[in-house]
Design an enzyme around this catalytic site. Structure first.
Site, PDB file in Angstrom:
ATOM      1  N   GLU A  75       0.419  48.583  18.035  1.00 15.92           N
ATOM      2  CA  GLU A  75       0.890  49.613  17.308  1.00 15.92           C
ATOM      3  C   GLU A  75       0.264  50.495  17.265  1.00 15.92           C
ATOM      4  OE1 GLU A  75       0.840  48.890  11.562  1.00 15.92           O
ATOM      5  OE2 GLU A  75      -0.708  48.784  13.497  1.00 15.92           O
ATOM      6  N   ASP A 107       1.681  35.380   9.360  1.00 15.51           N
ATOM      7  CA  ASP A 107       1.948  34.279   9.213  1.00 15.51           C
ATOM      8  C   ASP A 107       1.545  33.680   7.893  1.00 15.51           C
ATOM      9  OD1 ASP A 107      -1.437  33.671   8.891  1.00 15.51           O
ATOM     10  OD2 ASP A 107      -1.444  35.574  10.119  1.00 15.51           O
TER      11      ASP A 107
END
Length: 235
Positions: A16, A203
């Protein structure tokens, strides 16, 4: 954009930070506490981008360096998180209303679960204008992505069990769980620096987490980077 602003952007993941660094003009690089701080321009904004590493200690050290060395006026923490809210699906974005340490327990001395003794607060509240702006930017930049404002809970554990997840929901009414936000928020609170935590859901923080996380990490990080780049232009 306030020309006096200098925005610290903290990511836990290399992929990122790489994506944001690739889009910025780096003017200066400094290494402190084994972390590389990249100072320069992201679009029109003055920023310092750094990967803090995983966990609360790394994140706190990183935030304090941003305060001391760079005098940042705002802090944004981006990354991924496990969902604790049934309405938050993989790929959605959670923007912090507030943040709590879920692994602090000094109840024996009368403190609420999650409160650090002598601090006087359990919840670290994100800056309201930053929260509003982040949500508006998300709607513009990633229109097919749901953004929810909610509570981030942090601890030095990857949550991958339904039992632990259920306890975090019951004890803290958390919307997502991760490993850095509370210590970044805690450090900002002590230094009086406005902050916001922006997390893409990777998740469901349950027994499927091990399987989901590697698959969605890259996509989630990409979403966060896109949102962050546009967001800092408006601060």
């Amino acid at each position: 954009m306030n020309t006096m602003s200098k925005i610290g952007i903290i990511g836990a993941m290399e992929l990122e930070v790489e994506s944001l660094k690739a889009q910025m003009t780096v003017e200066n690089t400094t290494t402190r506490a084994n972390m590389d701080f990249f100072e320069g321009k992201l679009g029109e904004a003055d920023v310092v981008i750094v990967r803090c590493g995983i966990g609360k200690v790394n994140a706190a050290i990183c935030t304090q360096i941003l305060a001391d060395l760079y005098g940042v006026t705002h802090v944004i923490n981006t990354g991924v998180a496990g969902s604790l809210n049934a309405k938050l699906d993989i790929g959605d974005i959670l923007i912090s209303k507030d943040v709590i340490h879920h692994d602090v327990d000094v109840r024996v001395f009368g403190y609420p679960l999650g409160e650090v003794p002598q601090l006087g607060t359990r919840e670290f509240t994100a800056d309201e204008s930053m929260v509003t702006l982040a949500k508006e930017t998300c709607t513009e930049v990633i229109p097919d992505c749901q953004a929810i404002v909610g509570r981030v809970v942090s601890g030095d554990q990857f949550i991958s069990s339904k039992e632990v997840k259920d306890a975090l929901i019951a004890n803290f009414q958390g919307d997502c769980a991760e490993m850095e936000g509370a210590s970044i928020a805690h450090t900002c609170y002590l230094n009086k620096i406005p902050f916001v935590i922006i997390r893409a859901i990777s998740d469901k923080a349950d027994d499927s987490a091990e399987m989901d996380y590697p698959t969605f990490e890259r996509e989630a990080a990409k979403h966060c980077a896109m949102l962050t780049k546009e967001f800092v232009q408006k601060l």
